[in-house]
Design a protein around this motif. Structure first.
Motif, PDB file in Angstrom:
ATOM      1  N   LEU A  79     -22.422 -28.108  35.700  1.00 29.25           N
ATOM      2  CA  LEU A  79     -22.187 -27.068  34.702  1.00 29.25           C
ATOM      3  C   LEU A  79     -21.757 -25.769  35.382  1.00 29.25           C
ATOM      4  N   GLY A  80     -22.444 -25.412  36.472  1.00 28.31           N
ATOM      5  CA  GLY A  80     -22.092 -24.188  37.183  1.00 28.31           C
ATOM      6  C   GLY A  80     -20.698 -24.237  37.759  1.00 28.31           C
ATOM      7  N   PHE A  81     -20.313 -25.391  38.337  1.00 31.29           N
ATOM      8  CA  PHE A  81     -18.976 -25.520  38.911  1.00 31.29           C
ATOM      9  C   PHE A  81     -17.911 -25.440  37.825  1.00 31.29           C
ATOM     10  N   ALA A  82     -18.201 -25.999  36.653  1.00 29.29           N
ATOM     11  CA  ALA A  82     -17.229 -25.992  35.562  1.00 29.29           C
ATOM     12  C   ALA A  82     -17.025 -24.605  34.971  1.00 29.29           C
ATOM     13  N   LEU A  83     -18.099 -23.813  34.875  1.00 26.50           N
ATOM     14  CA  LEU A  83     -18.029 -22.576  34.107  1.00 26.50           C
ATOM     15  C   LEU A  83     -18.093 -21.285  34.929  1.00 26.50           C
ATOM     16  N   PHE A  84     -18.768 -21.287  36.068  1.00 23.43           N
ATOM     17  CA  PHE A  84     -19.074 -20.018  36.715  1.00 23.43           C
ATOM     18  C   PHE A  84     -18.644 -19.909  38.171  1.00 23.43           C
ATOM     19  N   GLU A  85     -18.965 -20.896  38.964  1.00 30.23           N
ATOM     20  CA  GLU A  85     -18.989 -20.709  40.414  1.00 30.23           C
ATOM     21  C   GLU A  85     -17.589 -20.611  41.013  1.00 30.23           C
ATOM     22  N   GLU A  86     -17.390 -19.560  41.816  1.00 31.02           N
ATOM     23  CA  GLU A  86     -16.118 -19.375  42.504  1.00 31.02           C
ATOM     24  C   GLU A  86     -16.281 -18.348  43.611  1.00 31.02           C
ATOM     25  N   VAL A  87     -15.840 -18.720  44.805  1.00 32.27           N
ATOM     26  CA  VAL A  87     -15.767 -17.774  45.910  1.00 32.27           C
ATOM     27  C   VAL A  87     -14.419 -17.076  45.823  1.00 32.27           C
TER      28      VAL A  87
ATOM     29  N   SER B 221     -22.765 -11.802  47.737  1.00 36.00           N
ATOM     30  CA  SER B 221     -24.161 -11.947  47.346  1.00 36.00           C
ATOM     31  C   SER B 221     -24.238 -12.759  46.069  1.00 36.00           C
ATOM     32  N   MET B 222     -25.470 -13.027  45.630  1.00 37.42           N
ATOM     33  CA  MET B 222     -25.640 -13.752  44.380  1.00 37.42           C
ATOM     34  C   MET B 222     -25.195 -12.917  43.185  1.00 37.42           C
ATOM     35  N   ALA B 223     -25.075 -11.609  43.368  1.00 44.40           N
ATOM     36  CA  ALA B 223     -24.529 -10.768  42.301  1.00 44.40           C
ATOM     37  C   ALA B 223     -23.044 -11.033  42.113  1.00 44.40           C
ATOM     38  N   ASP B 224     -22.383 -11.510  43.180  1.00 43.60           N
ATOM     39  CA  ASP B 224     -20.950 -11.797  43.126  1.00 43.60           C
ATOM     40  C   ASP B 224     -20.661 -13.264  42.858  1.00 43.60           C
ATOM     41  N   TYR B 225     -21.696 -14.099  42.914  1.00 46.79           N
ATOM     42  CA  TYR B 225     -21.487 -15.534  42.779  1.00 46.79           C
ATOM     43  C   TYR B 225     -22.411 -16.050  41.686  1.00 46.79           C
ATOM     44  N   ARG B 226     -21.843 -16.311  40.537  1.00 44.79           N
ATOM     45  CA  ARG B 226     -22.613 -16.673  39.346  1.00 44.79           C
ATOM     46  C   ARG B 226     -23.002 -18.141  39.395  1.00 44.79           C
ATOM     47  N   ILE B 227     -24.289 -18.415  39.368  1.00 44.51           N
ATOM     48  CA  ILE B 227     -24.794 -19.772  39.231  1.00 44.51           C
ATOM     49  C   ILE B 227     -25.528 -19.871  37.896  1.00 44.51           C
ATOM     50  N   PRO B 228     -25.766 -21.068  37.383  1.00 43.11           N
ATOM     51  CA  PRO B 228     -26.445 -21.188  36.088  1.00 43.11           C
ATOM     52  C   PRO B 228     -27.836 -20.563  36.107  1.00 43.11           C
ATOM     53  N   ARG B 229     -28.150 -19.898  35.014  1.00 39.00           N
ATOM     54  CA  ARG B 229     -29.485 -19.343  34.802  1.00 39.00           C
ATOM     55  C   ARG B 229     -30.223 -20.246  33.813  1.00 39.00           C
ATOM     56  N   PHE B 230     -31.516 -19.996  33.663  1.00 39.94           N
ATOM     57  CA  PHE B 230     -32.271 -20.796  32.696  1.00 39.94           C
ATOM     58  C   PHE B 230     -31.647 -20.700  31.305  1.00 39.94           C
TER      59      PHE B 230
END
Length: 706
Positions: free
Chosen positions: A615-623, A634-643
Motif C-alpha cells: 500500500l505504501g509503495f502504491a500510494l506514498f513512498e518515493e525517494v 528524513s521520515m518527514a520527507d518519506y511518507r510511509i503508511p500510518r495507522f
C-alpha cells in the motif's frame, strides 16, 4: 475501520509468549553446547545444505539448543524454529533454546533474505528432528540390547512398545551432537510425522510490546561512546571529502576522537548529540559529482540502456504481435524507494588483543564478519559478529558496512564504540534504493480472451516477476541496464514489485480492450490452476460483483507467482476524492497458496505487514532525487503508511499441494500483487489509468484535470 494499535499488537502473537532466552554475549543463556563445531566458511558456506543435525544439541537434562546463522527481524524465526523443534522432538517449548546469528556459535547458512528462512532452515530442522528420533531409537536399542522393533520414540524419550517401564530420555542417549547425513530441505520428501500448527504466540511478543526486547542500540547504555559519520551533500558513492577542519571538530565538547575514514570522516564522543555537533564543526568540503543536477529519469534510463540478457523467449512473439488484430502496448514507470526500517543500522564494536567482537543489527552476520576482517586486515577467525534482534531490515541490513565502520572507529578510539546511523545518513550516505524501472509491455489477445503473445522490455534491476504467472505461447522478455546516479540494492520483493505492477496493470487494460471482466480474464490465462481458487476467494470475500459500489469507488485485483512456488492474490477496494486527489484504500483481501503454514500467527503478521508495505509503495513512498542530490532526508520527507491509512485486511490460506505438504515461504509474496490491485482499483474508480507510481494526490489531481 482502519487497523488499530491494539489489533496491530495482537498480530505480534496475542498474549501467549514463551520465555525463550537470548544472549547477546553467547554463553549465559543456559547449558553451553559442547563441542561446538567451527562454522563453515568461504565458498563452502552452504546456504541450503547445512548439516542441521550437527547444529542441534541435546543436553543431559533433555533440553535442546539449535543454531542458525539466520536472524530474527520481526518475521518470527525464533517462534518458527521453537515450534518445529519442540514438536519434532516432542518436548515442551520451554526446553528449546534458539541461538541466532552468532558467527562463533552458528553455521553460515546464508543471509536472512528472500523468504527462505522458514522453508530452508526451519524445514531443515524439522527433517533433522525426524532423523534424530530414528537415530535415538537405534542408539537405545544398542544400549538396551533389544531390537529396534521393540522401541518407539514418544514424548522426548525412547520407550518400549509393549513395556512402558522401558524408557530412556533423550538426554540419557545423546552425547551433545548427532552427526548424520546432510539434509536438503528443498527436496520433496514425505515426513513420517505430520506437523500441526498449534497457534502459539510469537516468543518475543511480550518483550516487543513491553519494550524489553534488547536491540543493538540498547546495549551498554552509558558505558561506551558513540561514533558517527559525516553526512555527504550527495550520495557518498559519488562524493568524498576534499577538506575538513579536524581540529575544530576535535575541540567540540564531548568529542574524544576525529579522523578520516575512506571518503568521509568520523567523530567519537561521549554522547550522540556531542558527536553530531562535532561533525557540524568539521565543516567538510565535498567533491561535487559530475552528473547533471536536472535529470529525466525515464530519458536517462533509455538513453544509456544496454541489453543484459533475454529472460524468456518462446515461440514467435514479434511475428504474432505484428499480425494480431487486437494488440495493446504500454509503458509503466516506477519510483525510487528506500527500505525505511524504524531502526537505522546500528553496531557496537570492541577491539582487543585477542580479536574483535561486533554486536550488529544485520541480516548477514557472516558477510559482516568478512567485511570487518577485510577492513581491519585481520583473519576472519579473529572476528565474532553477534546479530541482535533487528528492528526492520527489508534488505538494507544485508549491507555490511556499518559493522566494519564501527570496528574501525573502535580501533582508532582504543575503546568500545556504538555506531548509529542517523536517518539522513541511512537514506543518503548508505542508501541503496529500489530502482526506478521502465517497463515496455505489448500483448496480443484474441476476441475470446486468450493471451497469445507478449513482449516485455524491463529497464533496470534484475528483471524478476516476468515469468510463471500467465500461460502465453509466444513470449519474449528482455532485461536492459543503465548506470544510474543512485545505487540500487536488495529490497523487499526485489524487482517482482516493479515488474508485477506493470504486468498486472497491463493485464487489466488488455481485458478492458476486449470488454472482458478482469477476474475472468486472469482465470482464463493463468499458468497455474491454483490461481483460480485464490482469485475466487478474494472476489467473494471483498464482495466483487455482489454489491453496488459508491461513486468513485473501485475494486481491483493482482496476482503473483513468487520464488519457491508461492502464489498470491490481492483484492483491494479504494475510494478516490476527486476534489483533493486523495486515494484511500477501504479494504484489502489477500489469498495465498504457500504450502504448509508453520505458525499462523507469525504468518498473519508477516503477510499483513507485506500488504501494508505494498500500500505504501502504491500510494506514498518515493525517494526524491536528481542527478546527484537526494532531497529525501528524513521520515518527514518519506511518507510511509500510518495507522490511519491501514484498512481492514482479510487473509485466506489455501493449499493445492497437499500430497507432500511443506512450507514454501511468504515473507515478500503479498507485497507484490497488492500494488497492482490498488492501481487497478483506482482505474475502476475514476476511469484513469496511472502508468507511474506512486499515486500521490498531486499526480491524481493532474490526471483527473487532464
Amino acid at each position: 475501520m482502519p487497523l488499530s494499535r491494539r489489533a496491530f499488537l495482537e498480530l505480534l502473537g496475542g498474549s501467549t509468549a514463551y520465555a525463550f532466552t537470548f544472549s547477546c554475549t553467547g554463553g549465559s543463556d543456559g547449558p553451553a553446547p559442547a563441542p561446538t563445531p567451527r562454522p563453515v566458511t568461504g565458498d563452502h558456506a552452504l546456504r541450503y545444505f547445512v548439516d542441521y543435525t550437527e547444529w542441534l544439541f541435546i543436553h543431559a537434562d533433555s533440553s535442546v539448543t539449535v543454531h542458525t546463522g539466520r536472524i530474527d527481524m520481526g518475521q518470527g524465526l525464533k517462534t518458527v524454529l521453537s515450534n518445529l523443534v519442540s514438536q519434532g522432538l516432542q518436548i515442551a517449548p520451554e526446553k528449546v533454546t534458539i541461538v541466532l546469528g552468532d558467527t562463533d556459535r552458528c553455521p553460515d547458512d546464508g543471509p536472512t533474505e528472500g523468504s527462505s528462512a522458514t522453508r530452508i532452515v526451519g524445514w531443515g530442522y524439522w527433517r533433522a528432528c525426524e532423523r534424530v528420533r530414528g537415530h535415538l531409537v537405534e542408539r537405545a536399542a544398542e544400549a538396551l540390547g533389544v531390537s529396534v522393533r521393540r522401541l518407539e520414540y514418544h514424548d522426548g524419550a525412547v520407550v518400549g512398545t509393549k513395556d512402558p517401564d522401558l524408557r530412556l530420555a533423550i538426554g540419557e542417549l545423546a552425547d551433545g551432537s548427532l552427526h548424520l547425513d546432510t539434509i536438503d530441505p528443498t527436496e520433496r520428501w514425505e515426513s513420517a510425522t505430520t506437523y500441526v500448527d498449534r497457534g502459539t504466540g510469537n516468543v518475543n511478543a511480550e518483550a516487543v510490546v513491553t519494550g524489553t526486547l534488547v536491540f543493538t542500540g540498547d546495549l551498554f547504555a552509558g558505558e561506551c561512546p558513540y561514533g558517527s559519520l559525516a553526512l555527504p551533500e550527495h550520495h557518498i558513492h559519488f562524493s568524498k571529502i576534499e577538506s575538513a577542519d579536524l581540529e575544530a571538530a576535535a575541540r567540540t565538547p564531548g568529542v574524544d576522537h576525529v579522523a578520516r575514514l575512506g571518503k568521509t570522516a568520523f567523530a567519537v564522543g561521549s554522547g550522540f548529540r556531542a558527536v553530531q555537533n562535532g561533525l557540524e564543526n568539521l565543516a567538510p568540503v565535498w567533491k561535487v559529482p559530475t552528473e547533471p543536477q536536472e535529470m529525466d529519469v525515464e530519458g536517462w534510463i533509455r538513453e544509456r540502456a544496454t541489453p543484459v540478457k533475454t529472460i524468456e523467449e518462446s515461440g514467435r512473439a514479434e511475428d504474432v504481435l505484428a499480425a494480431a488484430e487486437i494488440r495493446l502496448g504500454e509503458t509503466y514507470i516506477t519510483q525510487y524507494a528506500t527500505q525505511a526500517p524504524i531502526e537505522t543500522e546500528t553496531s557496537v564494536a570492541e577491539v582487543g588483543d585477542d580479536g574483535v567482537t561486533v554486536w550488529a543489527s544485520t541480516q548477514a552476520p557472516f558477510k559482516a564478519r568478512k567485511a570487518v576482517a577485510d577492513r581491519l586486515k585481520i583473519d576472519e577467525e579473529k572476528v565474532r559478529v553477534i546479530a541482535m534482534p533487528v528492528g526492520g531490515g527489508f534488505g538494507v541490513k544485508v549491507n555490511t558496512l556499518a559493522p566494519a565502520e564501527a570496528a574501525l572507529m573502535a580501533r582508532a578510539a582504543g575503546r568500545r564504540v556504538k555506531h548509529v546511523y542517523t536517518r539522513p545518513y541511512q537514506v543518503i550516505g548508505r542508501g541503496r534504493y529500489k530502482e526506478a524501472v521502465v517497463a515496455d509491455i505489448t500483448s496480443a489477445v484474441t476476441a475470446d480472451g486468450s493471451l497469445v503473445a507478449r513482449t516485455l522490455d524491463l529497464y533496470q534491476d534484475e528483471g524478476f516477476g516476468s515469468t510463471g504467472t500467465y500461460d502465453i505461447p509466444h513470449v519474449r522478455s528482455r532485461l536492459l541496464h543503465s548506470k544510474m546516479p543512485a545505487r540500487h540494492g536488495t529490497m523487499r520483493g526485489t524487482s517482482f514489485v516493479q515488474t508485477c505492477f506493470a504486468v498486472e496493470s497491463h493485464t487489466d487494460m488488455v481485458a478492458a480492450e476486449i470488454g472482458m471482466d478482469p477476474v475472468d480474464f486472469r482465470k482464463k490465462n493463468v499458468a497455474y490452476a491454483s490461481f483460480r481458487p485464490l482469485l475466487d476467494a478474494c472476489a467473494e470475500r471483498i464482495g466483487y460483483g455482489a454489491r453496488e459500489l459508491p461513486e468513485n469507488h473501485g475494486i481491483g485485483f493482482g496476482i503473483c507467482h513468487h520464488g519457491g512456488r508461492q502464489l498470491g492474490a490481492t483484492a483491494a477496494e479504494v475510494s478516490v476524492n476527486r476534489r483533493t486527489g486523495e486515494v484511500r484504500v477501504e479494504r484489502m483481501v489477500g489469498a495465498l497458496d504457500i504450502g504448509l503454514v508453520i505458525n499462523r500467527n507469525t504468518v498473519r503478521a508477516t503477510v499483513t505487514g507485506a500488504m501494508i508495505w505494498g500500500l505504501g509503495f502504491a500510494l506514498f513512498e518515493e525517494v526524491h532525487l536528481d542527478g546527484h542530490r537526494t532531497a529525501t532526508r528524513s521520515m518527514a520527507d518519506y511518507r510511509i503508511p500510518r495507522f490511519s491509512d491501514i484498512p481492514p485486511i482479510d487473509l485466506i490460506f489455501l493449499s493445492n499441494e497437499v500430497k507432500i505438504p511443506r512450507p514454501r515461504g511468504c515473507g515478500e509474496l503479498q507485497v507484490i500483487p497488492t500494488i497492482g490491485a490498488i492501481a487497478n482499483a483506482v482505474h475502476q474508480a475514476v476511469g484513469v489509468r496511472f502508468h507511474t507510481l506512486p499515486l500521490t494526490p498531486e499526480r491524481v489531481l493532474a490526471a483527473l484535470g487532464s
